[in-house]
Design a protein around this motif. Structure first.
Motif, PDB file in Angstrom:
ATOM      1  N   ASP A  57     -11.910 -15.319 -47.648  1.00 55.42           N
ATOM      2  CA  ASP A  57     -11.373 -14.597 -48.817  1.00 55.42           C
ATOM      3  C   ASP A  57     -12.488 -14.308 -49.818  1.00 55.42           C
ATOM      4  O   ASP A  57     -12.549 -13.236 -50.422  1.00 55.42           O
ATOM      5  N   SER A  68     -11.151 -21.318 -40.795  1.00 58.28           N
ATOM      6  CA  SER A  68      -9.835 -21.799 -41.236  1.00 58.28           C
ATOM      7  C   SER A  68      -8.780 -21.823 -40.140  1.00 58.28           C
ATOM      8  O   SER A  68      -7.847 -22.615 -40.202  1.00 58.28           O
ATOM      9  N   TYR A  80      -5.921  -7.725 -49.470  1.00 54.53           N
ATOM     10  CA  TYR A  80      -6.761  -6.521 -49.618  1.00 54.53           C
ATOM     11  C   TYR A  80      -6.398  -5.706 -50.868  1.00 54.53           C
ATOM     12  O   TYR A  80      -7.286  -5.376 -51.670  1.00 54.53           O
TER      13      TYR A  80
END
Ligand SMILES: *Cc1c(COP(=O)(O)O)cnc(C)c1O
Length: 356
Positions: free
Chosen positions: A88, A208, A113
């Motif tokens: 992110d 992740s 986004y």
């Protein structure tokens, strides 16, 4: 209106992360985490006492070891690698660095986004998906602006081909094409081989999902050294120590036991196949996914209702309020035991409805 906040951010609609409940124990199939623990070497690296004592020192701002390990694993050079505090964070840097002419993205995709576009006051062009939720690559060529595509896409799990990505890069060499490969390790094809060919291609991945390190916050990206240099400049202008030293150790160790994580990805892919089969038998429509989640709908039960009924039974899945996908739910693939719990609950919910 907030009294102190810069007016430029007053209308910002922040990203809503999936629930991380603290109250009760849920079967948690809502945020695409790995159901398997970090590997033994990764755990050992994090628990190291000397490393803990050395937290007094700043972390290496160049993340030299980690970049070297990533370059080796993916057969590129350290100059091709950027790392940060979760992918992110890299997306944020990329929007900030390359979005000045606007950003084109699929209308249904990762919910962060449009938030980044909004945050940096960039024009977001949300390009509709096809009827079957697939992406028509032709609609992303010659945009005259940065293009961002998750491949596999979220929350559908559908992919576009390397030829499609190449054609998008080729059509607009003066703008960055960001391919978000957060889910690439669950059976999709990575576009990393295109890095040498297209100087505008930025490929973003994360520890992740397939590497069980969501809580460690570690993302990485590959591109031509020129693009990496741009990201580094922005990083050094915001937070030079963006990867902490314990997370960095975890990343290096995780790469040293890649077989363990690949094995887990294999188990998840097998479980995705089985769950798809069983839900299809129950009348569900399941979009064919190459990610660690499936996107499902049933003609027999409303999407929001299924989410609620499962939550009452202590099972969390992800429901999105966007009307275009409100009949759907995204279900993270867990262990076989977790998927059995889910399937049994869904059978019970359907049976209950039949009775009433
Ligand atoms: C989960 C996810 C990310 C974020 O991953 P982190 O590395 O945990 O920040 C980025 N992109 C997509 C498409 C994701 O699903």
């Amino acid at each position: 209106m907030s009294r102190f906040l810069n007016p430029a951010y007053q209308s910002l609609d922040a990203y809503t992360p999936g629930e991380q409940p603290k109250d009760t124990v849920y079967t948690k199939l809502n945020t695409n985490e790995s159901p398997y623990p970090a590997g033994p070497k990764t755990v050992q690296a994090v628990c190291d006492e000397t490393a803990a004592a050395n937290l007094r020192l700043y972390s290496d701002p160049d993340s030299t070891q980690l970049k070297r390990a990533l370059a080796e694993r993916y057969q590129l050079k350290p100059e091709n690698v950027f790392v940060s505090n979760g992918s992110d964070d890299i997306l944020n840097f990329a929007f900030l660095s390359f979005g000045q002419d606007g950003v084109a993205m699929p209308a249904i995709s990762y919910g962060f986004y449009p938030v980044f576009a909004d945050l940096h006051h960039l024009e977001a062009e949300r390009i509709p998906l096809e009827e079957d939720f697939s992406i028509d690559p032709g609609k992303f060529r010659n945009k005259g602006k940065m293009v961002v595509i998750a491949n596999p896409n979220a929350p559908t799990g559908l992919t576009i081909t390397l030829d499609d990505i190449a054609s998008i890069c080729e059509s607009d060499p003066d703008h960055v094409v960001l391919i978000d490969e957060a889910y690439v390790d669950f059976g999709a094809e990575s576009c990393l081989p295109l890095i040498g060919k297209y100087k505008n291609l930025l490929v973003v991945q994360t520890f992740s999902k397939s590497r069980s390190l969501a809580g460690a916050r570690l993302g990485f990206a590959f591109a031509d050294p020129e693009l990496i240099g741009d990201l580094e400049r922005i990083k050094y202008s915001t937070n030079p120590y963006n990867v902490n030293s314990i997370t960095s150790r975890a990343g290096v160790a995780a790469l040293s036991e890649d077989d363990y994580y690949r094995g887990n990805a294999g188990k998840i892919m097998e479980e995705r196949r089985r769950t798809t089969e069983e839900l299809t038998a129950l009348g569900f429509q399941v979009i064919p996914s190459l990610a660690n989640f499936i996107f499902v709908t049933s003609p027999d039960i409303d999407g929001g209702e299924l989410y609620q009924k499962l939550k009452e039974r202590r099972i969390l899945i992800r429901h999105f309020s966007d009307p275009a996908i409100a009949q759907y739910n995204r279900i993270t693939i867990g262990t076989p035991e977790e998927m059995d719990i889910l399937l049994e609950a869904i059978r019970a919910i359907i049976a209950e409805r039949g009775e009433s």
